[in-house]
Design a protein around this motif. Structure first.
Motif, PDB file in Angstrom:
ATOM      1  N   PRO A 147       0.796  -1.311  -0.143  1.00 21.92           N
ATOM      2  CA  PRO A 147       0.129  -0.158   0.068  1.00 21.92           C
ATOM      3  C   PRO A 147       1.141   1.158   0.018  1.00 21.92           C
ATOM      4  O   PRO A 147       0.433   2.193  -0.525  1.00 21.92           O
ATOM      5  CB  PRO A 147      -0.855  -0.047   1.228  1.00 21.92           C
ATOM      6  N   GLY A 148       1.988   1.246   0.803  1.00 23.55           N
ATOM      7  CA  GLY A 148       2.743   2.382   0.761  1.00 23.55           C
ATOM      8  C   GLY A 148       3.470   2.763  -0.734  1.00 23.55           C
ATOM      9  O   GLY A 148       3.970   3.799  -0.720  1.00 23.55           O
ATOM     10  N   GLY A 149       3.490   1.904  -1.379  1.00 27.11           N
ATOM     11  CA  GLY A 149       4.068   2.143  -2.713  1.00 27.11           C
ATOM     12  C   GLY A 149       3.085   2.578  -4.033  1.00 27.11           C
ATOM     13  O   GLY A 149       3.478   3.099  -5.071  1.00 27.11           O
ATOM     14  N   ARG A 150       1.976   2.981  -3.455  1.00 32.61           N
ATOM     15  CA  ARG A 150       1.100   3.322  -4.463  1.00 32.61           C
ATOM     16  C   ARG A 150       0.896   4.811  -4.316  1.00 32.61           C
ATOM     17  O   ARG A 150       0.947   5.472  -3.168  1.00 32.61           O
ATOM     18  CB  ARG A 150      -0.631   2.633  -4.002  1.00 32.61           C
ATOM     19  N   PRO A 151       0.445   5.331  -5.458  1.00 27.77           N
ATOM     20  CA  PRO A 151       0.467   7.028  -5.491  1.00 27.77           C
ATOM     21  C   PRO A 151      -0.846   7.408  -4.779  1.00 27.77           C
ATOM     22  O   PRO A 151      -1.759   6.657  -4.655  1.00 27.77           O
ATOM     23  CB  PRO A 151       0.237   7.206  -6.962  1.00 27.77           C
ATOM     24  N   SER A 152      -0.847   8.762  -4.193  1.00 28.99           N
ATOM     25  CA  SER A 152      -2.040   9.183  -3.685  1.00 28.99           C
ATOM     26  C   SER A 152      -2.905   9.519  -5.010  1.00 28.99           C
ATOM     27  O   SER A 152      -2.695   9.510  -5.937  1.00 28.99           O
ATOM     28  CB  SER A 152      -1.662  10.465  -3.014  1.00 28.99           C
ATOM     29  N   THR A 153      -4.325   9.703  -4.450  1.00 33.58           N
ATOM     30  CA  THR A 153      -5.295   9.987  -5.360  1.00 33.58           C
ATOM     31  C   THR A 153      -4.824  11.760  -5.946  1.00 33.58           C
ATOM     32  O   THR A 153      -5.049  11.723  -7.082  1.00 33.58           O
ATOM     33  CB  THR A 153      -6.675  10.302  -4.621  1.00 33.58           C
ATOM     34  N   GLU A 154      -4.302  12.409  -5.152  1.00 38.09           N
ATOM     35  CA  GLU A 154      -3.915  13.670  -5.623  1.00 38.09           C
ATOM     36  C   GLU A 154      -2.705  13.590  -6.867  1.00 38.09           C
ATOM     37  O   GLU A 154      -3.052  14.252  -7.934  1.00 38.09           O
ATOM     38  CB  GLU A 154      -3.408  14.574  -4.634  1.00 38.09           C
ATOM     39  N   VAL A 155      -1.891  12.712  -6.619  1.00 37.23           N
ATOM     40  CA  VAL A 155      -0.729  12.468  -7.561  1.00 37.23           C
ATOM     41  C   VAL A 155      -1.307  11.610  -8.880  1.00 37.23           C
ATOM     42  O   VAL A 155      -1.133  12.015 -10.148  1.00 37.23           O
ATOM     43  CB  VAL A 155       0.357  11.503  -6.907  1.00 37.23           C
ATOM     44  N   LEU A 156      -2.524  10.776  -8.604  1.00 35.71           N
ATOM     45  CA  LEU A 156      -3.130  10.225  -9.514  1.00 35.71           C
ATOM     46  C   LEU A 156      -3.739  11.125 -10.706  1.00 35.71           C
ATOM     47  O   LEU A 156      -3.660  11.195 -11.859  1.00 35.71           O
ATOM     48  CB  LEU A 156      -4.011   9.241  -9.165  1.00 35.71           C
ATOM     49  N   VAL A 157      -4.356  12.258 -10.031  1.00 35.61           N
ATOM     50  CA  VAL A 157      -4.982  13.249 -10.984  1.00 35.61           C
ATOM     51  C   VAL A 157      -4.215  14.004 -11.786  1.00 35.61           C
ATOM     52  O   VAL A 157      -4.297  14.129 -12.809  1.00 35.61           O
ATOM     53  CB  VAL A 157      -5.857  14.271  -9.865  1.00 35.61           C
ATOM     54  N   GLY A 158      -2.846  14.298 -11.172  1.00 37.21           N
ATOM     55  CA  GLY A 158      -2.077  14.993 -11.692  1.00 37.21           C
ATOM     56  C   GLY A 158      -1.342  14.356 -13.025  1.00 37.21           C
ATOM     57  O   GLY A 158      -1.087  14.874 -13.930  1.00 37.21           O
TER      58      GLY A 158
END
Length: 367
Positions: free
Chosen positions: A251-262
């Protein structure tokens, strides 16, 4: 969309039921219209669950959580009765097919459409996570495609971030095979990153037409999610790195939702910049347009054995909530094009949930 059956109620609260949208293990979903003319989806709990006090308690809690979710790219909870003889919840009716239906009927989506879907869902999840909730059931049938963007629906098993994946007293995992994160399958603590994993799997399905984890049974599929590698054949190169990180076992290796949007929206700045005229492929636009016309023409069904039901035309328009505005110049629909099925919150999302393959789960609440 099916006619009402004799055993179906004619109305619930201020809502006149028009048609069946489907049925699942937890109950039935109806298309309905309010006294003010707004069209909604009403999910009704099955009678044998209605007499279960534990289920009612869970249903009340989950409806309360879902009411808090009102950001962009979601279908809002409008009304509910959790204490009456027949518990139900009404949500905004979304004019568009599910992602599962669209891909099954029209094939994989173009990369630009996939990016818009992903950015919209990431923004929706960012809002949900900001409320301290985790959706827990992001999957293609819970994503609707509309003329003005994607919508994330069905918050029936949304729970607080500080809990485990369990929804039941027996402590089993609830979700959908192939879109559950490894920690969710194992009954461990879930967080916003759990939804990010599911979103990554949804993007693979949207872009390739195939789920990233194969399996000819729920048990095999869940095992593959925990221990196997995702299949990304056919995924556009521009999405591969983002999706691969979203599907990390850690889980710690996944991007945040904010990063995904970008990463998904790029220079557009957000989902709104990607959702514009032509964001959906032509065949899906035609399907939505046909279904919108059918909805406008739909009248209440006369009870069996009775005469016609008086019908008062609702006030159509952007404030009536009936359907979203259609394009200024809707596409022409040749007579040879078959009429598409109805649309709105899909039936499987109401009754579709799985437990750990060796443990039986209790019923999750709808919405």
């Amino acid at each position: 969309m099916q006619p009402l059956e004799p055993e179906d109620p004619q109305s619930l609260g201020e809502y006149r039921l028009l048609r069946r949208l489907g049925a699942g293990g937890m109950g039935r979903v109806y298309l309905a219209r309010s006294t003010s003319g707004r069209t909604v989806a009403v999910k009704v709990v099955h009678p044998h669950h209605a007499v279960d006090e534990e289920f009612r308690h869970r249903f009340r809690r989950e409806v309360a959580s879902a009411r808090r979710v009102g950001g962009a790219w979601t279908a809002p909870v409008l009304d509910a009765d959790t204490d009456g003889p027949t518990p139900w919840v009404a949500t905004g009716y979304v004019a568009g097919p599910s992602l599962a239906q669209a891909v099954a009927e029209h094939g994989p989506l173009p990369e630009a459409t996939v990016r818009a879907v992903g950015a919209g869902l990431a923004e929706a999840l960012d809002h949900v996570h900001g409320l301290g909730l985790v959706h827990r059931d992001v999957k293609p049938s819970n994503v609707l495609l509309t003329l003005d963007g994607p919508r994330l629906i069905d918050f029936g098993i949304a729970r607080a971030k500080d809990g485990t994946a369990s929804l039941t007293s027996s402590g089993v995992s609830v979700g959908s095979p192939g879109y559950m994160a490894p920690e969710q399958i194992l009954g461990e603590r879930v967080a916003g990153s759990t939804d990010v994993f599911a979103l990554g799997a949804v993007l693979v399905y949207a872009a390739t037409g195939e789920a990233p984890f194969p399996g000819d049974s729920s048990a095999a599929l869940l095992y593959h999610v925990v221990h196997g590698e995702a299949r990304l054949d056919g995924l556009p190169d521009g999405l591969r790195e983002t999706v691969t990180r979203a599907l990390s076992k850690d889980p710690g290796g996944r991007p945040s939702t904010e990063v995904l949007v970008g990463e998904l929206a790029g220079a557009a700045g957000g989902a709104a910049g990607l959702v514009r005229s032509g964001w959906l492929p032509g065949p899906i636009v035609e399907q939505v347009s046909r279904s919108a016309v059918e909805l406008l023409e739909l009248e209440p069904q006369a009870p069996q054995g009775s005469g016609p039901v008086p019908f008062t035309t609702p006030a159509y328009g952007p404030d009536a909530g009936l359907v979203p505005p259609l394009p200024a110049s809707p596409p022409s629909i040749p007579p040879s094009v078959p009429r598409g099925p109805g649309f709105g919150p899909p039936d499987p999302s109401f009754g579709e949930a799985v437990a750990h393959p060796t443990t039986e789960t209790g019923p999750p609440g709808p919405t």
